[in-house]
Design a protein around this motif. Sequence first.
Motif, PDB file in Angstrom:
ATOM      1  N   ILE A 148       0.774  -1.166  -0.079  1.00 59.41           N
ATOM      2  CA  ILE A 148       0.036   0.146   0.117  1.00 59.41           C
ATOM      3  C   ILE A 148       0.810   1.226   0.009  1.00 59.41           C
ATOM      4  CG2 ILE A 148      -1.980  -0.989   1.019  1.00 59.41           C
ATOM      5  CD1 ILE A 148      -1.121   0.557   3.766  1.00 59.41           C
ATOM      6  N   ILE A 149       2.051   1.115   0.067  1.00 61.73           N
ATOM      7  CA  ILE A 149       3.273   2.218   0.134  1.00 61.73           C
ATOM      8  C   ILE A 149       3.347   2.685  -1.270  1.00 61.73           C
ATOM      9  CG2 ILE A 149       5.338   3.162   0.571  1.00 61.73           C
ATOM     10  CD1 ILE A 149       5.527   1.275   2.939  1.00 61.73           C
ATOM     11  N   GLU A 150       2.852   4.116  -1.327  1.00 65.36           N
ATOM     12  CA  GLU A 150       3.143   4.752  -2.635  1.00 65.36           C
ATOM     13  C   GLU A 150       4.450   5.421  -2.599  1.00 65.36           C
ATOM     14  OE1 GLU A 150      -0.793   6.358  -4.693  1.00 65.36           O
ATOM     15  OE2 GLU A 150      -0.826   6.459  -2.441  1.00 65.36           O
ATOM     16  N   ASP A 151       5.016   6.083  -1.466  1.00 64.35           N
ATOM     17  CA  ASP A 151       6.183   6.764  -1.428  1.00 64.35           C
ATOM     18  C   ASP A 151       6.487   6.893   0.050  1.00 64.35           C
ATOM     19  OD1 ASP A 151       8.516   8.176  -1.914  1.00 64.35           O
ATOM     20  OD2 ASP A 151       7.220   9.527  -3.058  1.00 64.35           O
ATOM     21  N   LEU A 152       7.741   7.264   0.526  1.00 63.28           N
ATOM     22  CA  LEU A 152       8.132   7.137   1.739  1.00 63.28           C
ATOM     23  C   LEU A 152       8.235   8.898   2.177  1.00 63.28           C
ATOM     24  CD1 LEU A 152      11.002   4.562   1.568  1.00 63.28           C
ATOM     25  CD2 LEU A 152       8.840   4.414   2.687  1.00 63.28           C
ATOM     26  N   VAL A 225     -13.875 -18.435  -7.210  1.00 63.48           N
ATOM     27  CA  VAL A 225     -14.215 -17.150  -6.490  1.00 63.48           C
ATOM     28  C   VAL A 225     -12.906 -16.476  -6.713  1.00 63.48           C
ATOM     29  CG1 VAL A 225     -14.881 -15.679  -4.549  1.00 63.48           C
ATOM     30  CG2 VAL A 225     -16.060 -17.990  -4.938  1.00 63.48           C
ATOM     31  N   ALA A 226     -12.987 -15.257  -7.339  1.00 61.18           N
ATOM     32  CA  ALA A 226     -11.551 -14.446  -7.316  1.00 61.18           C
ATOM     33  C   ALA A 226     -11.524 -13.355  -6.060  1.00 61.18           C
ATOM     34  CB  ALA A 226     -11.436 -13.732  -8.674  1.00 61.18           C
ATOM     35  N   ILE A 227     -10.725 -13.631  -5.077  1.00 60.19           N
ATOM     36  CA  ILE A 227     -10.737 -12.657  -4.143  1.00 60.19           C
ATOM     37  C   ILE A 227      -9.396 -11.833  -4.242  1.00 60.19           C
ATOM     38  CG2 ILE A 227     -11.735 -14.370  -2.567  1.00 60.19           C
ATOM     39  CD1 ILE A 227      -9.177 -14.745  -1.127  1.00 60.19           C
ATOM     40  N   LYS A 228      -9.764 -10.515  -3.756  1.00 58.87           N
ATOM     41  CA  LYS A 228      -8.584  -9.487  -3.812  1.00 58.87           C
ATOM     42  C   LYS A 228      -7.837  -9.791  -2.565  1.00 58.87           C
ATOM     43  CE  LYS A 228      -8.003  -4.700  -4.838  1.00 58.87           C
ATOM     44  NZ  LYS A 228      -8.827  -3.551  -4.828  1.00 58.87           N
ATOM     45  N   GLY A 229      -6.639 -10.143  -2.709  1.00 59.49           N
ATOM     46  CA  GLY A 229      -5.760 -10.472  -1.541  1.00 59.49           C
ATOM     47  C   GLY A 229      -4.864  -9.436  -1.259  1.00 59.49           C
ATOM     48  N   LEU A 230      -3.541  -9.815  -0.339  1.00 66.28           N
ATOM     49  CA  LEU A 230      -2.995  -8.491  -0.157  1.00 66.28           C
ATOM     50  C   LEU A 230      -2.193  -7.764  -1.287  1.00 66.28           C
ATOM     51  CD1 LEU A 230      -1.214  -9.938   3.161  1.00 66.28           C
ATOM     52  CD2 LEU A 230      -2.502  -7.940   2.636  1.00 66.28           C
ATOM     53  N   CYS A 345      -3.568 -10.077 -11.254  1.00 60.46           N
ATOM     54  CA  CYS A 345      -4.444  -8.828 -11.484  1.00 60.46           C
ATOM     55  C   CYS A 345      -4.217  -8.020 -10.217  1.00 60.46           C
ATOM     56  CB  CYS A 345      -6.025  -9.228 -11.652  1.00 60.46           C
ATOM     57  SG  CYS A 345      -6.226  -9.820 -13.319  1.00 60.46           S
ATOM     58  N   ARG A 346      -4.375  -6.887 -10.543  1.00 60.81           N
ATOM     59  CA  ARG A 346      -3.828  -5.961  -9.221  1.00 60.81           C
ATOM     60  C   ARG A 346      -5.379  -5.032  -8.930  1.00 60.81           C
ATOM     61  NH1 ARG A 346      -1.643  -0.550  -9.029  1.00 60.81           N
ATOM     62  NH2 ARG A 346      -1.567  -0.872 -11.306  1.00 60.81           N
ATOM     63  N   THR A 347      -5.858  -4.517  -9.876  1.00 58.63           N
ATOM     64  CA  THR A 347      -7.318  -3.612  -9.586  1.00 58.63           C
ATOM     65  C   THR A 347      -8.591  -4.409  -9.904  1.00 58.63           C
ATOM     66  OG1 THR A 347      -7.288  -2.700 -12.180  1.00 58.63           O
ATOM     67  CG2 THR A 347      -5.751  -1.554 -10.335  1.00 58.63           C
ATOM     68  N   ASN A 348      -9.462  -3.925  -9.540  1.00 52.58           N
ATOM     69  CA  ASN A 348     -11.018  -4.657  -9.621  1.00 52.58           C
ATOM     70  C   ASN A 348     -11.248  -4.476 -11.182  1.00 52.58           C
ATOM     71  OD1 ASN A 348     -10.768  -4.397  -6.889  1.00 52.58           O
ATOM     72  ND2 ASN A 348     -12.569  -3.031  -6.773  1.00 52.58           N
ATOM     73  N   PHE A 364     -14.532  -8.248  -3.913  1.00 52.44           N
ATOM     74  CA  PHE A 364     -13.845  -7.066  -4.008  1.00 52.44           C
ATOM     75  C   PHE A 364     -13.574  -6.349  -2.937  1.00 52.44           C
ATOM     76  CE2 PHE A 364     -15.615  -7.097  -8.685  1.00 52.44           C
ATOM     77  CZ  PHE A 364     -14.363  -7.383  -9.194  1.00 52.44           C
ATOM     78  N   HIS A 365     -12.637  -5.259  -2.802  1.00 55.15           N
ATOM     79  CA  HIS A 365     -12.872  -4.137  -1.750  1.00 55.15           C
ATOM     80  C   HIS A 365     -12.179  -3.040  -2.579  1.00 55.15           C
ATOM     81  CE1 HIS A 365      -8.250  -4.511  -1.104  1.00 55.15           C
ATOM     82  NE2 HIS A 365      -8.416  -6.119  -1.149  1.00 55.15           N
ATOM     83  N   ASP A 366     -12.345  -1.824  -1.532  1.00 53.26           N
ATOM     84  CA  ASP A 366     -11.797  -0.758  -2.147  1.00 53.26           C
ATOM     85  C   ASP A 366     -10.587  -0.128  -1.477  1.00 53.26           C
ATOM     86  OD1 ASP A 366     -13.027  -0.317   0.373  1.00 53.26           O
ATOM     87  OD2 ASP A 366     -14.531   1.270  -0.371  1.00 53.26           O
ATOM     88  N   ARG A 367      -9.611  -0.860  -1.148  1.00 53.82           N
ATOM     89  CA  ARG A 367      -8.293  -0.349  -0.864  1.00 53.82           C
ATOM     90  C   ARG A 367      -7.295  -0.664  -2.289  1.00 53.82           C
ATOM     91  NH1 ARG A 367      -5.679  -3.440   4.144  1.00 53.82           N
ATOM     92  NH2 ARG A 367      -5.131  -4.743   2.749  1.00 53.82           N
ATOM     93  N   ARG A 368      -6.763   0.130  -2.516  1.00 51.04           N
ATOM     94  CA  ARG A 368      -6.128   0.030  -3.792  1.00 51.04           C
ATOM     95  C   ARG A 368      -4.786  -0.806  -3.295  1.00 51.04           C
ATOM     96  NH1 ARG A 368      -3.785   4.070  -6.856  1.00 51.04           N
ATOM     97  NH2 ARG A 368      -3.526   5.153  -5.104  1.00 51.04           N
ATOM     98  N   ILE A 369      -4.145  -1.592  -4.116  1.00 53.99           N
ATOM     99  CA  ILE A 369      -3.082  -2.254  -4.100  1.00 53.99           C
ATOM    100  C   ILE A 369      -1.815  -1.544  -5.158  1.00 53.99           C
ATOM    101  CG2 ILE A 369      -1.557  -4.179  -4.789  1.00 53.99           C
ATOM    102  CD1 ILE A 369      -4.401  -5.970  -4.559  1.00 53.99           C
TER     103      ILE A 369
END
Length: 771
Positions: A148-152, A225-230, A345-348, A364-369
């Motif tokens: 979930i890190i985009e930058d430091l 079922v496709a699940i959005k994992g970590l 796959c990364r996004t919904n 699905f969930h709405d936390r972006r990877i």
Amino acid sequence: MTKKEKSVNQSARAIIRVTGVVQGVGFRPFIYRLATGRGLTGRVINTSGGVEIDVEGPAGMIDGMESAIRQTAPPNCRITGLEQAAAPPAGYTSFEIGRSDGNSQGWQHVSPDSCTCNDCLEELFAPADRRYRYPFINCTNCGPRFTIIEDLPYDRPLTTMRRFEMCSDCRSEYEDPADRRFHAEPNACPACGPRLWLADQRGADLDAVDPIQEAAAALAASAIVAIKGLGGFQLVCLAQDINAVERLRERKRRPQKPFAVMVENADDAAAFCQITPRERELLESVERPIVLLEMNGTVMMPGIAPGLGRLGVMLPCAPLHFLLMDAVGEPLVMTSGNLSEEPICRTNGEAVSRLAGIADYFLFHDRRIISTYDDSVIMVAGGRALPLRRARGYAPLPVELGTAAPAENAVLATGGQLKNTFCLIRGRDAFISQHIGDLEDAETLLHYERTIELYERLFQVYPEIIACDFHPEYLASAYARERTRMPVQVQHHRAHIAACLAENRFPDAVVGVSFDGTGLGDDGAVWGGEFFLGSLKDGLERMAHIGYMPLPGSDAAVREPWRTALGAVWQHVPDRFDEAARLMQVPGDRSASLRRQLEAQLNCPPTSSCGRLFDAMAALIMGVRQISYEAQAAMELEALALAAYGGGVAIEPFPFHLDTGAYPYILSPAGAVAAALSGGLSGSDPGVLAAGFHLGLSRAIVKTCRTIAKSNGLETVALSGGVFQNRLLLEMVMDGLEQKGLYVLSHVQVPPNDGGLSLGQAVLALYQSRT
Ligand code: ZN
Ligand code: ZN
Ligand code: FE
């Protein structure tokens, strides 16, 4: 009061700078508790170089800080540097956790995502808790990090959690130094955090009241079922439901390659696999890798790992997995959410478009990877953990090189074509990327380039040296040429040995055994059965190799081992060509045209590849005509050999001959090819033949190493290359070498396969560009 007591109680101030994995692991709250517990004032902040602690108070209390930090730091943190300097008094009245300094100079380690901790698990299943069954529960000791890190620096506004405004309950936890969610950046609850929903195969929200229960019900009714994992989507079905498994294979276009299975706990795995204490430890570790376990013969899951004796098993990792396992109550196939070898796959949106024909439902969930992150794979061989795929839980932690490499220049090594990783070296740290995949399509290439950019930004590496494989047509080599006019080219098999030496921080000369499927050699041949002599510093010289044989049709031969087998027979026992064709039931016209191709030497590159020798053996011994995934024939041959060893029958080693007439020595497999052919024709037990090949080959490797070591006064052998994923062969070679008094270096941090190549390229390039 004595003089000493006086000085101990005198007020002092110190600045302590800590580097390593110290962000996103509960380090600042830990320092807060430590400092306030000692009656100190001051502050602690994240810097982009690590963490800075500024403390003021009795000198005696400050003095003990350093050892207390080292000894009692939180479980997921890894301290690599700790410096303390005295400072003039500042007059702090309290201890505070400051904001990040926002300074973009310097860099820091990034913590991998880590498995849900026991405290969070307890809350997850406690009906009275406000996070009861909330799939995004986490704390300072667990949860998503790298993905979930985009930058430091690692602060909520620079993660994909920034769009979720914390509710007042979450915020007070986040701000309370005594709370275990104090500064847990992904902190969330059902009121304010990410949301989970179940969608149909077109991606439309089904408005499920309890998405997990309904997904479990769908799974029980044989759905995929496709699940959005970590780190991306995973495809899931019941492991014991042969119809679902077959459907998944068909839709994913993965006819035979083994699937990994998720079980609730290690005891459940013990129902169908043997588990050693070391394997159990790995299964239960916070990294939660897939561990390859020996099946115990109970056939509970047909179709999961056809033709193999080993099964990839993992335990739940993210809260979503724990909830799903709890709701389903039986083992699940858990495989990467992609078609065949495409990237995960990364996004919904990606999932709906690319997995539409595969999944019946989506969770699905709405936390972006940000970063895709496959599951890591490990096996235990000779009591040591051997990584086969390094990703979730391990990357992007660096491999520490110590003095194994000159810490002069920053390097980017672009890796190989298959199982690609890249490597950035900065100082003494080698940042090896998570497993990227096979660089064979535009999608994967894009993922590769994006991940290189992310790593360069996160770790602030500005490569001065760019290294790549010797093979000009690898996409990774083309990428290197885009970055610089003159990349440093490193020969494939030398890079394998260098990776092994670098991660073991071994500076001296060794005999290196580099056995794999394919790599371009100095002479233009396809290498893969190589013995080297040398060191990282002085380079590696080819001392011996498996005798060349023609590889008729090149890539076609890789997919159809009967071609390779006929090439081997044509080379080594030419008068038995027709017998071999008959044994493998090759139709007459095809064997005749192959013979013409061999005679004309049309598209028949010479190869010393041990992987291809395995293919030839599998074709002659087991009649393997076609394979559908890399190394399939070799894996099946190993499984067969292993079963024969268990049977207590005497094993006759296949003959190999080492010709020491001139350098490089030639290790001829002619006798082994003849033995496989004769054994096959006389109807010998294929398992006994497979075991005979393994035994003969391992003895030949040991003998060759010993010959080279002896004449050069060496006592260490490094083993690398994809062939050493063969546990039976690896253990036999290790035992044999150790019995002869030789010390063995094998891989423990990076894979022996091409996933480790980039590390070796980077280190060799550093040395090469020095001279
Ligand atoms: Zn936790
Ligand atoms: Zn909340
Ligand atoms: Fe290789």
